[in-house]
Design an enzyme around this catalytic site. Structure first.
Site, PDB file in Angstrom:
ATOM      1  N   HIS A  12      -8.767  60.086   2.630  1.00 20.83           N
ATOM      2  CA  HIS A  12      -9.510  59.931   1.606  1.00 20.83           C
ATOM      3  C   HIS A  12      -9.853  61.162   0.703  1.00 20.83           C
ATOM      4  CE1 HIS A  12     -11.621  60.964   5.481  1.00 20.83           C
ATOM      5  NE2 HIS A  12     -12.405  61.716   4.473  1.00 20.83           N
ATOM      6  N   GLU A  63     -14.450  59.330  -0.649  1.00 20.55           N
ATOM      7  CA  GLU A  63     -15.202  59.433   0.376  1.00 20.55           C
ATOM      8  C   GLU A  63     -16.796  60.123  -0.649  1.00 20.55           C
ATOM      9  OE1 GLU A  63     -17.279  61.497   4.289  1.00 20.55           O
ATOM     10  OE2 GLU A  63     -15.197  61.329   3.913  1.00 20.55           O
ATOM     11  N   HIS A  82      -9.752  68.640  -9.726  1.00 20.29           N
ATOM     12  CA  HIS A  82     -10.117  67.338 -10.525  1.00 20.29           C
ATOM     13  C   HIS A  82      -9.808  66.451  -9.838  1.00 20.29           C
ATOM     14  CE1 HIS A  82      -6.776  68.576 -12.252  1.00 20.29           C
ATOM     15  NE2 HIS A  82      -6.196  67.290 -12.194  1.00 20.29           N
ATOM     16  N   GLU A 130      -9.491  63.549 -14.215  1.00 27.99           N
ATOM     17  CA  GLU A 130      -8.657  63.615 -15.442  1.00 27.99           C
ATOM     18  C   GLU A 130      -8.320  61.785 -14.870  1.00 27.99           C
ATOM     19  OE1 GLU A 130      -4.609  65.604 -16.612  1.00 27.99           O
ATOM     20  OE2 GLU A 130      -5.094  65.683 -14.596  1.00 27.99           O
TER      21      GLU A 130
END
Length: 137
Positions: A12, A63, A82, A130
């Protein structure tokens, strides 16, 4: 032991958010993710919510961390770039997101030095996401 040996898996990415419910709504309703779990940690005075396109056991998820009592939004800093999501028909996706009120600081179009079409959308805290046109790669 190397990453190629299969011992590692990307699980994550964590980002801190100012308004957890607003962020969950953005990621689930606008980006189509599922709220996988939400856990309160009273001793640490924070809540974690995990969102994604599949289960944590097999998919990389996001998360969202909310620190209780925070009175000011976070400064994004200069180190974070990003998140990236692949989409089909980037133009239709961006039109739908814009219709729902999403901020799109970089509308869809070809990369400056390539043929892949990309766009950038901002989440409620200003994090850039993005969007990459899978059908233009």
């Amino acid at each position: 032991m190397t990453a190629a040996s299969g011992q590692f898996r990307n699980m994550h990415t964590m980002i801190r958010v100012f308004d957890l419910d607003r962020s969950i709504k953005f990621y689930t309703e606008m980006l189509g993710m599922t709220l996988l779990r939400r856990d309160d940690y009273p001793g640490g005075k924070f809540t974690n919510a995990f969102v994604g396109y599949g289960p944590e056991e097999t998919d990389t998820v996001i998360e969202l961390t909310y620190n209780w009592g925070r009175e000011e939004p976070y400064e994004l800093g200069t180190g974070f770039g990003h998140l990236a999501l692949g989409v089909n028909d980037i133009y239709a996706v961006c039109a739908a997101l814009e219709k729902q009120g999403a901020k799109i600081p970089r509308p869809p179009g070809p990369m400056q030095h390539g043929t892949t079409h990309i766009a950038f959308v901002e989440d409620p805290d200003g994090y850039k996401i993005e969007l990459i046109g899978l059908d233009t790669m």
